[in-house]
Design a protein around this motif. Sequence first.
Motif: not given
Length: 418
Positions: A201, A208, A212, A254-256, A259, A262, A280, A284, A302
């Motif tokens: 995050t 984020s 997470g 996991f990567a919220p 963009t 990302a 995500a 995303w 996503v």
Amino acid sequence: MKKRVLAMALVAAMAGTMLTGCGGGNGGSADSGNDSGAGAETEAPAADAPAAADGAKVVKIGVYEPASGDNGAGGKQEVLGMQYANKTTPTVEIGGEEYTVQLEIVDNESSNDKGPSAASSLVGSGVSVVLGSYGSGVSIAASDVFKQAGIPAIGVTCTNPQVTEGNTHYFRICFLDPFQGTVLANFANEKFSAKKAYILTKQGDDYSKGLGFYFQEAFEDLGGEVEASEFPDGTTDYNSYITAAKNAGAEVFFAPVSTEAAANIIEQAATLGLGVPLMAGDTWDSNVILNAAKGKDVQIYVSTFYQEGGNPEFDNGFKEYLNSDNTAKTNNGGDDTISAVSAMGYDAYYVALEALKAAGSTDPAAVNEALWDVTYSGVSGSIAFDEINGDALRDTAYVKCANTETGAWDFEKEQGVN
């Protein structure tokens, strides 16, 4: 106001929750229930309807969205849905009279610090209701401006619980992050039998960190183990985090994040051979992600609000609109891929029209009161608001997978919570 009397009694007894939300902007957060926030001295202008050049009455709908900054790409796509709706339905009958609907659009620059000024400009322009924002942080930052002016706002894809919590003027038509985080954790468990997750995050980003948090909470409740890291603003090199995930034996990454971040993560994950699915939330769901992933050895899943193909009439009309307007197509990232946020922006516009019709007035106070009982069958599903916070009653998300060969989204499944 019977609903709201009960609602505020319940809210008063609730503890504050962690700030989360879709694409939270840069900078610190503001508490949406604080009367002393930015714009506290701002008052709404008189509600008398202005007249167009041809003498027709005009009602103004404010559009509070990012067109620049980290979330500019998503904000532009959300606005496109509103603009298409306005093009399709440019008038509304209010109190037995026809009004031309005028969109007043401001750029909140994806910034919690600059958002209140953008919100104040909408107040000064005499809007009856506001739509937005893509980004919960900027929505929270502007909340007090709208509150003090007595203008209702309809969140479109801002998933942060605190956007609506503890106030009477902010509504939303999307699901919330506690739901979305649980949906994604369930999916990771069911699809991949994942028992170890790596969560990355961004420091200071409410969306984020919040999403997470909710993913981690749900994943651990399912018996999973988590390793988590944060990166500071301005980061472009994610190699150390990807390497850490590999060394930890993570089965999902996991990567919220935005963009912008990302795209770099996808590129570097492919280069380093991450070898596990990237996951995500709704940010995303963008052709920025599809373009970054195309031709690369990555898996991307996503959660989102709408799957292209869900409403062929909307899809066909919106694509025709994009392909007939060079500016619109550019704002959509250069192609006619339908982002879920565009469908949500489209629905939000019609929810605003329903509130104006129900109010029988352009007076913001009347519109605010009418919103509680508005229901609307949109392209993204049925929309109605709960009696506590004015949140949409949503119990389903869509999960998509990026097709790295075709550069399109493949529908995976509808996913709820257990």
